[in-house]
Design a protein around this motif. Structure first.
Motif, PDB file in Angstrom:
ATOM      1  N   VAL A 179       0.840  -1.206   0.000  1.00  0.00           N
ATOM      2  CA  VAL A 179       0.000   0.000   0.000  1.00  0.00           C
ATOM      3  C   VAL A 179       0.872   1.252   0.000  1.00  0.00           C
ATOM      4  CG1 VAL A 179      -1.616   1.368   1.368  1.00  0.00           C
ATOM      5  CG2 VAL A 179      -2.001  -1.081   1.071  1.00  0.00           C
ATOM      6  N   VAL A 180       1.925   1.254   0.817  1.00  0.00           N
ATOM      7  CA  VAL A 180       2.832   2.404   0.865  1.00  0.00           C
ATOM      8  C   VAL A 180       3.484   2.628  -0.498  1.00  0.00           C
ATOM      9  CG1 VAL A 180       4.970   3.302   1.879  1.00  0.00           C
ATOM     10  CG2 VAL A 180       3.266   2.210   3.327  1.00  0.00           C
ATOM     11  N   ILE A 181       3.904   1.545  -1.145  1.00  0.00           N
ATOM     12  CA  ILE A 181       4.540   1.658  -2.454  1.00  0.00           C
ATOM     13  C   ILE A 181       3.564   2.200  -3.491  1.00  0.00           C
ATOM     14  CG2 ILE A 181       5.585   0.353  -4.350  1.00  0.00           C
ATOM     15  CD1 ILE A 181       6.787  -1.510  -2.227  1.00  0.00           C
ATOM     16  N   ILE A 182       2.317   1.752  -3.416  1.00  0.00           N
ATOM     17  CA  ILE A 182       1.297   2.245  -4.338  1.00  0.00           C
ATOM     18  C   ILE A 182       1.091   3.747  -4.157  1.00  0.00           C
ATOM     19  CG2 ILE A 182      -1.173   2.202  -4.889  1.00  0.00           C
ATOM     20  CD1 ILE A 182      -1.103  -0.780  -4.282  1.00  0.00           C
ATOM     21  N   LEU A 183       0.966   4.185  -2.906  1.00  0.00           N
ATOM     22  CA  LEU A 183       0.753   5.607  -2.636  1.00  0.00           C
ATOM     23  C   LEU A 183       1.941   6.430  -3.127  1.00  0.00           C
ATOM     24  CD1 LEU A 183      -0.822   5.435   0.935  1.00  0.00           C
ATOM     25  CD2 LEU A 183      -1.984   5.827  -1.251  1.00  0.00           C
ATOM     26  N   ARG A 184       3.129   5.891  -2.944  1.00  0.00           N
ATOM     27  CA  ARG A 184       4.318   6.583  -3.461  1.00  0.00           C
ATOM     28  C   ARG A 184       4.263   6.684  -4.976  1.00  0.00           C
ATOM     29  NH1 ARG A 184       8.407   5.105  -7.269  1.00  0.00           N
ATOM     30  NH2 ARG A 184      10.300   6.289  -6.798  1.00  0.00           N
ATOM     31  N   CYS A 185       3.797   5.630  -5.639  1.00  0.00           N
ATOM     32  CA  CYS A 185       3.691   5.651  -7.095  1.00  0.00           C
ATOM     33  C   CYS A 185       2.641   6.659  -7.563  1.00  0.00           C
ATOM     34  CB  CYS A 185       3.343   4.255  -7.621  1.00  0.00           C
ATOM     35  SG  CYS A 185       4.697   3.077  -7.483  1.00  0.00           S
ATOM     36  N   VAL A 186       1.554   6.760  -6.810  1.00  0.00           N
ATOM     37  CA  VAL A 186       0.525   7.756  -7.144  1.00  0.00           C
ATOM     38  C   VAL A 186       1.122   9.162  -7.073  1.00  0.00           C
ATOM     39  CG1 VAL A 186      -1.640   8.801  -6.375  1.00  0.00           C
ATOM     40  CG2 VAL A 186      -1.409   6.314  -6.437  1.00  0.00           C
ATOM     41  N   PHE A 187       1.906   9.410  -6.045  1.00  0.00           N
ATOM     42  CA  PHE A 187       2.575  10.709  -5.913  1.00  0.00           C
ATOM     43  C   PHE A 187       3.454  10.980  -7.123  1.00  0.00           C
ATOM     44  CE2 PHE A 187       6.799  12.461  -4.792  1.00  0.00           C
ATOM     45  CZ  PHE A 187       6.446  13.794  -4.679  1.00  0.00           C
ATOM     46  N   ARG A 188       4.250   9.974  -7.530  1.00  0.00           N
ATOM     47  CA  ARG A 188       5.152  10.163  -8.662  1.00  0.00           C
ATOM     48  C   ARG A 188       4.377  10.380  -9.965  1.00  0.00           C
ATOM     49  NH1 ARG A 188      10.257  11.988  -8.019  1.00  0.00           N
ATOM     50  NH2 ARG A 188      11.399  10.808  -6.433  1.00  0.00           N
ATOM     51  N   ILE A 189       3.264   9.683 -10.132  1.00  0.00           N
ATOM     52  CA  ILE A 189       2.453   9.861 -11.334  1.00  0.00           C
ATOM     53  C   ILE A 189       1.921  11.292 -11.417  1.00  0.00           C
ATOM     54  CG2 ILE A 189       0.273   9.212 -12.455  1.00  0.00           C
ATOM     55  CD1 ILE A 189       0.783   6.351 -11.439  1.00  0.00           C
ATOM     56  N   VAL A 190       1.398  11.780 -10.292  1.00  0.00           N
ATOM     57  CA  VAL A 190       0.878  13.153 -10.258  1.00  0.00           C
ATOM     58  C   VAL A 190       2.010  14.152 -10.498  1.00  0.00           C
ATOM     59  CG1 VAL A 190      -0.232  14.904  -8.819  1.00  0.00           C
ATOM     60  CG2 VAL A 190      -1.022  12.524  -8.732  1.00  0.00           C
ATOM     61  N   GLU A 191       3.152  13.883  -9.880  1.00  0.00           N
ATOM     62  CA  GLU A 191       4.302  14.774 -10.049  1.00  0.00           C
ATOM     63  C   GLU A 191       4.738  14.838 -11.508  1.00  0.00           C
ATOM     64  OE1 GLU A 191       8.668  15.242  -7.957  1.00  0.00           O
ATOM     65  OE2 GLU A 191       8.102  13.288  -8.795  1.00  0.00           O
ATOM     66  N   PHE A 192       4.840  13.668 -12.154  1.00  0.00           N
ATOM     67  CA  PHE A 192       5.252  13.636 -13.555  1.00  0.00           C
ATOM     68  C   PHE A 192       4.207  14.284 -14.453  1.00  0.00           C
ATOM     69  CE2 PHE A 192       7.890   9.593 -12.635  1.00  0.00           C
ATOM     70  CZ  PHE A 192       8.902  10.384 -12.108  1.00  0.00           C
ATOM     71  N   ALA A 193       2.947  14.095 -14.101  1.00  0.00           N
ATOM     72  CA  ALA A 193       1.868  14.675 -14.907  1.00  0.00           C
ATOM     73  C   ALA A 193       1.911  16.198 -14.866  1.00  0.00           C
ATOM     74  CB  ALA A 193       0.514  14.171 -14.415  1.00  0.00           C
ATOM     75  N   GLN A 194       2.303  16.759 -13.720  1.00  0.00           N
ATOM     76  CA  GLN A 194       2.394  18.211 -13.592  1.00  0.00           C
ATOM     77  C   GLN A 194       3.597  18.785 -14.318  1.00  0.00           C
ATOM     78  OE1 GLN A 194       2.366  19.095  -9.389  1.00  0.00           O
ATOM     79  NE2 GLN A 194       0.152  18.782  -9.192  1.00  0.00           N
ATOM     80  N   GLY A 195       4.596  17.943 -14.581  1.00  0.00           N
ATOM     81  CA  GLY A 195       5.778  18.412 -15.286  1.00  0.00           C
ATOM     82  C   GLY A 195       6.854  18.931 -14.352  1.00  0.00           C
ATOM     83  N   HIS A 196       8.013  19.218 -14.922  1.00  0.00           N
ATOM     84  CA  HIS A 196       9.175  19.631 -14.140  1.00  0.00           C
ATOM     85  C   HIS A 196       8.930  20.947 -13.403  1.00  0.00           C
ATOM     86  CE1 HIS A 196      13.373  19.532 -12.988  1.00  0.00           C
ATOM     87  NE2 HIS A 196      13.557  20.756 -13.442  1.00  0.00           N
ATOM     88  N   ALA A 197       8.068  21.788 -13.975  1.00  0.00           N
ATOM     89  CA  ALA A 197       7.770  23.078 -13.353  1.00  0.00           C
ATOM     90  C   ALA A 197       6.508  23.027 -12.500  1.00  0.00           C
ATOM     91  CB  ALA A 197       7.640  24.160 -14.425  1.00  0.00           C
ATOM     92  N   GLY A 198       5.922  21.853 -12.323  1.00  0.00           N
ATOM     93  CA  GLY A 198       4.703  21.710 -11.537  1.00  0.00           C
ATOM     94  C   GLY A 198       4.924  21.981 -10.057  1.00  0.00           C
ATOM     95  N   TYR A 199       3.830  22.071  -9.333  1.00  0.00           N
ATOM     96  CA  TYR A 199       3.910  22.431  -7.917  1.00  0.00           C
ATOM     97  C   TYR A 199       4.678  21.381  -7.108  1.00  0.00           C
ATOM     98  CZ  TYR A 199       2.518  23.987  -3.264  1.00  0.00           C
ATOM     99  OH  TYR A 199       2.546  24.420  -1.967  1.00  0.00           O
ATOM    100  N   LEU A 200       4.389  20.095  -7.321  1.00  0.00           N
ATOM    101  CA  LEU A 200       5.057  19.041  -6.551  1.00  0.00           C
ATOM    102  C   LEU A 200       6.537  18.960  -6.887  1.00  0.00           C
ATOM    103  CD1 LEU A 200       2.399  16.167  -6.658  1.00  0.00           C
ATOM    104  CD2 LEU A 200       2.909  17.718  -4.759  1.00  0.00           C
ATOM    105  N   ALA A 201       6.853  19.019  -8.184  1.00  0.00           N
ATOM    106  CA  ALA A 201       8.251  18.903  -8.603  1.00  0.00           C
ATOM    107  C   ALA A 201       9.079  20.115  -8.230  1.00  0.00           C
ATOM    108  CB  ALA A 201       8.318  18.675 -10.123  1.00  0.00           C
ATOM    109  N   SER A 202       8.436  21.242  -8.015  1.00  0.00           N
ATOM    110  CA  SER A 202       9.165  22.479  -7.722  1.00  0.00           C
ATOM    111  C   SER A 202       9.302  22.741  -6.222  1.00  0.00           C
ATOM    112  CB  SER A 202       8.480  23.675  -8.399  1.00  0.00           C
ATOM    113  OG  SER A 202       7.146  23.815  -7.954  1.00  0.00           O
ATOM    114  N   HIS A 203       8.838  21.797  -5.401  1.00  0.00           N
ATOM    115  CA  HIS A 203       8.977  21.916  -3.943  1.00  0.00           C
ATOM    116  C   HIS A 203       9.588  20.616  -3.407  1.00  0.00           C
ATOM    117  CE1 HIS A 203       5.997  25.029  -4.823  1.00  0.00           C
ATOM    118  NE2 HIS A 203       6.352  25.606  -3.692  1.00  0.00           N
TER     119      HIS A 203
END
Length: 252
Positions: A179-203
């Motif tokens: 479950v922890v690994i899945i949640l981490r993957c969800v975070f990475r998917i959202v981060e990649f979807a936002q792009g390098h300049a996205g909110y998650l990737a920029s913090h």
């Protein structure tokens, strides 16, 4: 395109890289020792993943010193992103052996001898595509269904305990880690979807909160409930070959 912080959209924390390089490195060394001591070679992928995590944060430290250098930046990114796929591969291998150990192959939708082959092949594909979340989610679903189906199995009350922990402790650990690994993957998917300049990737703080700390937690949890502490030292290698399946099924 580089910024005033080089290739990073923020100023990366140098102390953070040192702290987690040491933490992951120490955990990796302990996992290597535990694997060799227990002769539990199916922990190899997990141990390699732990070493990669330590190398990733070490490379990140090097990258913070030369933030515009592409080589260390790519190295730290890959070594930090990829290890959860290796953690998941270990969960698949333990799951197959656990089904055999509890003598309830009928409780698993997929035969235990095929679990590792099917999901590791999927994990290799996910490793290449850097989208391992789907395969890990499938593992959690299978584990949950297997637990429910085992309650109706006549063999569930006759499972021996060879080691310090009951098999249920190992199952709960696997499900929690998945479950922890899945949640981490969800975070990475959202981060990649936002792009390098996205909110998650920029913090940077979000990487440490939703990737670094959860993966360190998974590594630490696997120190305490080990498969060889459940199956017993004499049973670990037997659970890996086909002949032992016949032997284990005669325990009734």
């Amino acid at each position: 395109m580089t910024t005033e912080n080089g290739l990073y959209p923020y100023k990366p924390s140098r102390p953070g890289t040192v702290i987690f390089a040491i933490a992951f490195g120490t955990s990796a060394a302990i996992h290597l020792y535990q694997m060799i001591r227990g002769r539990a070679w199916f922990y190899s992928s997990f141990t390699v993943g732990a070493v990669m995590m330590a190398a990733g944060y070490a490379a990140r430290y090097v990258s913070t010193r030369s933030p515009a250098d592409l080589g260390p930046f790519i190295a730290q990114s890959l070594f930090i992103i990829l290890p959860p796929s290796l953690y998941a591969a270990t969960i698949y291998m333990i799951y197959g052996r656990l089904v055999i150990f509890v003598n309830a192959a009928e409780a698993s939708i997929i035969r235990p001898i095929y679990v590792t082959k099917i999901f590791v092949c999927g994990d290799v594909l996910a490793f290449v595509l850097q989208a391992a979340g789907g395969g890990m989610m499938a593992q959690v679903n299978l584990g949950d269904l297997g637990q429910k189906r085992l309650r109706h199995s006549s063999a569930r009350t006759s499972v021996p305990q060879y080691g310090r922990h009951a098999w249920t402790a190992l199952l709960k650990l696997m499900l929690g880690a998945a479950v922890v690994i899945i949640l981490r993957c969800v975070f990475r998917i959202v981060e990649f979807a936002q792009g390098h300049a996205g909110y998650l990737a920029s913090h940077e703080v979000y990487m440490y909160l939703f990737d670094t700390l959860p993966m360190l937690g998974v590594q630490l949890l696997f120190h305490f409930v080990r498969a060889d502490s459940v199956f017993g030292a004499n049973q670990v290698e037997k659970l890996g070959d086909r002949d032992s399946i016949i032997h284990l099924y005669e325990r009734r």
